[in-house]
Structure formats: structure tokens, C-alpha cells
Design an enzyme around this catalytic site. Structure first.
Site, PDB file in Angstrom:
ATOM      1  N   ASP A   9      16.553  45.708  -6.302  1.00 52.17           N
ATOM      2  CA  ASP A   9      17.391  45.926  -5.001  1.00 52.17           C
ATOM      3  C   ASP A   9      18.797  45.740  -5.088  1.00 52.17           C
ATOM      4  O   ASP A   9      19.184  44.379  -5.808  1.00 52.17           O
ATOM      5  CB  ASP A   9      17.118  45.146  -3.857  1.00 52.17           C
ATOM      6  CG  ASP A   9      17.884  45.411  -2.441  1.00 52.17           C
ATOM      7  OD1 ASP A   9      16.871  45.772  -1.299  1.00 52.17           O
ATOM      8  OD2 ASP A   9      18.919  45.608  -2.296  1.00 52.17           O
ATOM      9  N   ASP A 104      19.564  52.040  -2.446  1.00 49.38           N
ATOM     10  CA  ASP A 104      19.915  51.004  -3.200  1.00 49.38           C
ATOM     11  C   ASP A 104      18.563  50.274  -3.468  1.00 49.38           C
ATOM     12  O   ASP A 104      18.754  49.168  -4.108  1.00 49.38           O
ATOM     13  CB  ASP A 104      21.144  50.146  -2.786  1.00 49.38           C
ATOM     14  CG  ASP A 104      20.753  49.385  -1.812  1.00 49.38           C
ATOM     15  OD1 ASP A 104      19.674  49.543  -0.944  1.00 49.38           O
ATOM     16  OD2 ASP A 104      21.197  48.070  -1.667  1.00 49.38           O
ATOM     17  N   GLU A 105      17.451  50.707  -3.422  1.00 51.50           N
ATOM     18  CA  GLU A 105      15.990  49.841  -3.810  1.00 51.50           C
ATOM     19  C   GLU A 105      15.276  51.097  -4.158  1.00 51.50           C
ATOM     20  O   GLU A 105      15.189  52.118  -3.844  1.00 51.50           O
ATOM     21  CB  GLU A 105      15.742  49.129  -2.629  1.00 51.50           C
ATOM     22  CG  GLU A 105      15.366  50.000  -1.406  1.00 51.50           C
ATOM     23  CD  GLU A 105      14.880  48.734  -0.201  1.00 51.50           C
ATOM     24  OE1 GLU A 105      13.879  48.331  -0.450  1.00 51.50           O
ATOM     25  OE2 GLU A 105      15.340  48.803   0.658  1.00 51.50           O
TER      26      GLU A 105
HETATM   27  N1  DCP Z   1      23.264  50.044   5.276  1.00 47.66           N
HETATM   28  C1  DCP Z   1      23.906  50.601   6.656  1.00 47.66           C
HETATM   29  N2  DCP Z   1      23.577  50.069   7.906  1.00 47.66           N
HETATM   30  C2  DCP Z   1      22.760  48.883   7.700  1.00 47.66           C
HETATM   31  C3  DCP Z   1      22.259  48.325   7.015  1.00 47.66           C
HETATM   32  C4  DCP Z   1      22.557  49.029   5.705  1.00 47.66           C
HETATM   33  O1  DCP Z   1      24.645  51.454   6.438  1.00 47.66           O
HETATM   34  N3  DCP Z   1      22.494  48.280   9.185  1.00 47.66           N
HETATM   35  C5  DCP Z   1      23.730  50.626   3.996  1.00 47.66           C
HETATM   36  C6  DCP Z   1      24.700  49.669   3.384  1.00 47.66           C
HETATM   37  C7  DCP Z   1      24.150  48.698   2.578  1.00 47.66           C
HETATM   38  C8  DCP Z   1      22.922  49.510   1.974  1.00 47.66           C
HETATM   39  O2  DCP Z   1      22.568  50.503   3.187  1.00 47.66           O
HETATM   40  O3  DCP Z   1      24.915  48.400   1.620  1.00 47.66           O
HETATM   41  C9  DCP Z   1      21.854  48.820   1.547  1.00 47.66           C
HETATM   42  O4  DCP Z   1      21.058  48.056   2.632  1.00 47.66           O
HETATM   43  P1  DCP Z   1      20.632  46.638   2.396  1.00 47.66           P
HETATM   44  O5  DCP Z   1      20.001  46.073   3.451  1.00 47.66           O
HETATM   45  O6  DCP Z   1      19.992  46.700   0.979  1.00 47.66           O
HETATM   46  O7  DCP Z   1      21.937  45.753   2.211  1.00 47.66           O
HETATM   47  P2  DCP Z   1      23.068  45.564   0.854  1.00 47.66           P
HETATM   48  O8  DCP Z   1      22.631  46.133  -0.009  1.00 47.66           O
HETATM   49  O9  DCP Z   1      24.390  45.743   1.593  1.00 47.66           O
HETATM   50  O10 DCP Z   1      22.726  43.943   0.875  1.00 47.66           O
HETATM   51  P3  DCP Z   1      21.775  42.922   0.292  1.00 47.66           P
HETATM   52  O11 DCP Z   1      22.442  42.251  -0.822  1.00 47.66           O
HETATM   53  O12 DCP Z   1      21.142  41.805   1.345  1.00 47.66           O
HETATM   54  O13 DCP Z   1      20.904  43.895  -0.215  1.00 47.66           O
HETATM   55 CA    CA Z   2      20.828  46.012  -1.146  1.00 48.16          CA
END
Ligand code: DCP
Ligand code: CA
Length: 396
Positions: A9, A104-105
Site C-alpha cells: 500500500d 494504490d494497493e
Molecule cells: N482517497 C480519496 N478519498 C478518500 C480516501 C482515499 O480520494 N476518502 C484516495 C486518496 C488516497 C488514495 O485514495 O491518497 C488511497 O487511499 P488510502 O486510504 O490508501 O490513503 P492514503 O494512501 O492517502 O494514506 P495511507 O498512507 O494511510 O495509505
Molecule cells: Ca495508501
């Protein structure tokens, strides 16, 4: 045999892509989602912004109140798609068993690859290194004998972590964690479990499955199994693509014909590039329009011959657009283009005299884009499209 399943991830994905492109944003509280004075929610927050309590899904204005000095930026979806494609490509170099689980995962099954890549931990480091070198992003990786434990492990070791759960240790790893860490346990389920006196995964694991079934129905069985690290789901690569499409929502509704045309051209080029990347040809082109009142129409045409050419897709789509615009004079909110009825491309033979210059040019553009990113090349007809990059931020 114990499986070795990876859950990979990317950390603070949207924000990290922006930080990789703009060093001024590094090490700072950054929020992707838009300006805080506009309605909308936080899509992604840098770890520096999270220290102030900013979280994904929170209204931007609330994020602003928590941390007024944070840098708020509009998202740029094509950039994230591009990074995601490269991420998946890196993973596919290590195993054919890769299952994307979002932009992203992904899960990756590395069972039995020790003799090529070494032990799982070493493979995890190699993957992280390639992501770091090629994308300037950090990833967190969980490794375990099943998907659910791999996922909890990657969350647990965020950011920039690597955690391998030794076979046999799965239940003791999960036991002390709060139930909310278990995939499938949202706020509602966590609250209901709390009312039953269950707050940790260990307590959930010890709860008789019959009781969970009584309260939650069939999902109760999953809760029980996951809490006990019982998960025999396979890592399943996506099935054959049936169609490919790209769409964009405008920042402002429009009836500007030349802007719509240029946008369409851009989207057709993206669809064409994806077709060629997948070695496919399409027989059908579909145009989608959503108007300002949210009425959505789609119009399609079958091609005489299957094609993967930007030019053919665009010409067909443009005809459909012209017809649709004469049918209805309403402001357009979203435009999309798709191709379907896909078949495998014949191998492009350099000896084949019928291979025209356009096809060779498309291939050359694809190569450059693959190396330097999609937006590194704009064809003359998409140049007026600066605004679209901002507009596409509305796509998620
Ligand atoms: N995303 C979004 N709206 C949300 C949650 C996520 O648009 N409510 C998008 C933005 C994030 C991407 O999806 O960058 C991936 O979601 P993640 O939950 O994996 O969050 P992040 O990658 O930002 O953070 P982490 O480091 O916790 O994985
Ligand atoms: Ca992520």
C-alpha cells in the site's frame, strides 16, 4: 505449504505523488482535495498534516480549522492514474499473481519465489526500493500467510514499513489490535461489537461464531474467521479487460464546442494508449455525456474494422459528439469515451507494408509516454487543454 502473500500500500498516495513532483511540498502538512473555502472533502493528507488530526473524508473546511497553515491543493487524477499504472507494472515484475485492490494497493502472491528473489523480507525490500527509485514514493508492505493478515500488517507498519508475520504467529499478532483494524469492520460494526463488550480482535476471535452470526448474520462468520486469521481467498489477477474508458468532469459546465472537441481528443488518446499497451483492438466506440441537470446519455458506433488507433477512435467519437450536440443544447458536465468488443492485436510486423505511419507514430508516442509520463507529449490538438488537468481533479 504456507502461502506468502504481500499487501503493498502506497503511503499518503495522492499527496506523495504531488510531493514527488514538487519538492517544496516535502516535509510539510499538505492536503489534496481542493481549496478549503470550497465545499469538498480531504482525499489524502500528508503524515505531517495528520499530526493535526486531518484525515481523509473530512470536510476541507474542518481540515483548515485544524491546521490553517496546511497547503491545500487540487487533485490531479491523471497523475495518480499514471503513478498507479507504474506501481502495478513494478509489482508484475515480481509475480504474475498480482491483484490490484485500488489505485494504490495490491496483493501479490510470492509463494515459492525464494529461489529467484530470496526470502520474502528481502523481496519486500526490493519492491520498496524500486518504488522509491522509480516513483519517488514510499510503500508499506505486510507479508503473511493470508490476505487479511497481510493487509492488517501493512496498515500496522505505515508509513514506509515492512512487516512479515511468521507462519503460526498470525493470531497473536492480531489479538491485541482494536477491532477497527480488521478489514470489514467499519464504525457501525465496531460500535455494535463494543456493545457486546468486544473491543480487540483477540476478544472477537474468542467469541462463539454462533453469537456473531446471531447479531450480524452471514458477515458474522467472516468476522470470526478473519479475527482467527482464517482466510483462504486467493490472489486473483484481474480477469480479461472487456472495455476501456476514460472520462472527465469539468470544473464548470460547458457548451464550448472546441473545448469539448479537444477534451475528447485527449481522452481518445488515453484510451488508444491503453488499448495498445494491452495489445488490444476495439470494435465499438462509446461516447458518454452528462449534462448539467445530470441527465446522462451514451451513444455508440461499431467500427467497420477493429482498431487501436487514436485517429480512428477520435474521428468516430467526434461524429457521435456532433450528433449529440445537435440533438440537445444543454450544458455538458462530463464527457467520457469508451471502447469495447476488444480482441487481441495481431503482432505488429515491421515487414508488413500495410503498417502505416500513424501506427508507428502512436507506438513511438506510447514509448515516450511510458518513459516520461503520459502528459510529457501533447499532440497539437490537445494543447489547448491546460484546464482539463484541473478539471479532472473532480473525477474522484
Ligand atoms: N482517497 C480519496 N478519498 C478518500 C480516501 C482515499 O480520494 N476518502 C484516495 C486518496 C488516497 C488514495 O485514495 O491518497 C488511497 O487511499 P488510502 O486510504 O490508501 O490513503 P492514503 O494512501 O492517502 O494514506 P495511507 O498512507 O494511510 O495509505
Ligand atoms: Ca495508501
Amino acid at each position: 505449504m504456507n502461502r506468502r502473500i504481500f499487501h503493498i500500500d502506497l503511503d499518503a498516495f495522492f499527496v506523495s505523488v504531488e510531493q514527488a513532483l514538487n519538492p517544496n511540498l516535502q516535509g510539510k502538512p499538505v492536503v489534496v482535495g481542493g481549496r478549503p473555502d470550497r465545499r469538498g472533502v480531504v482525499a489524502s493528507a500528508s503524515y505531517e498534516a495528520r499530526k493535526f488530526g486531518i484525515r481523509a473524508g473530512m470536510p476541507l473546511i474542518k481540515g483548515y480549522h485544524l491546521c490553517p497553515q496546511a497547503i491545500f491543493i487540487q487533485g490531479n487524477f491523471p497523475r495518480y492514474q499514471e503513478a498507479s499504472d507504474k506501481f502495478m507494472e513494478i509489482l508484475s515484475d515480481f509475480s504474475p499473481q498480482v491483484e490490484p485492490a485500488g489505485l494504490d494497493e495490491a496483493y501479490l502472491d510470492a509463494t515459492g519465489t525464494e529461489n529467484i528473489f530470496g526470502p520474502p523480507g528481502k523481496l519486500g525490500e526490493k519492491i520498496k526500493e524500486r518504488i522509491k527509485n522509480e516513483l519517488k514514493l514510499t510503500a508499506s508492505i505486510g507479508i503473511a500467510s493470508c490476505k487479511v493478515v497481510a493487509k492488517v500488517a501493512s496498515d500496522f507498519c505505515k508509513p514506509d514499513g515492512l512487516l512479515e508475520i511468521t507462519p503460526g504467529d498470525e493470531r497473536s499478532f492480531l489479538a491485541p489490535l482494536p477491532v477497527s483494524q480488521l478489514p470489514g469492520v467499519g464504525k457501525k460494526t465496531a460500535k455494535a461489537l463494543k456493545e457486546l463488550g468486544i473491543t480487540t480482535i483477540g476478544e472477537l476471535a474468542e467469541t462463539p461464531v454462533s453469537l456473531l452470526q446471531k447479531y450480524f448474520g452471514a458477515p458474522g462468520v467472516f468476522l470470526h474467521n478473519y479475527a482467527n486469521a482464517i482466510d483462504d481467498r486467493e490472489v486473483e489477477p484481474p480477469s480479461e479487460t472487456k472495455s476501456i474508458s476514460r472520462e472527465t468532469t469539468f470544473a464548470e459546465d460547458t457548451l464550448d464546442g472546441s473545448f469539448l472537441k479537444a477534451t475528447l481528443r485527449y481522452l481518445c488518446e488515453r484510451v488508444g494508449a491503453e488499448l495498445r499497451y494491452r495489445n488490444k483492438q476495439a470494435r465499438c466506440v462509446v461516447l458518454k455525456l452528462r449534462y448539467s441537470d445530470f441527465e446522462t446519455i451514451s451513444r455508440q458506433t461499431a467500427l467497420k474494422e477493429s482498431s487501436d488507433s487514436d485517429e480512428v477512435i477520435f474521428t468516430t467519437a467526434h461524429n457521435l459528439l456532433n450528433k449529440a450536440l445537435t440533438e440537445k443544447q444543454k450544458l455538458v458536465r462530463l464527457i467520457g469515451i469508451g471502447v469495447s468488443h476488444l480482441m487481441d492485436s495481431k503482432q505488429l510486423s515491421l515487414l508488413d507494408k500495410s503498417v502505416n505511419r500513424r501506427e508507428l507514430l502512436n507506438k513511438a508516442i506510447d514509448r515516450i509516454r511510458k518513459k516520461y509520463g503520459f502528459t510529457s507529449i501533447q499532440t497539437g490538438r490537445t494543447l489547448p487543454l491546460k484546464e482539463i488537468l484541473a478539471a479532472e481533479a473532480e473525477d474522484y
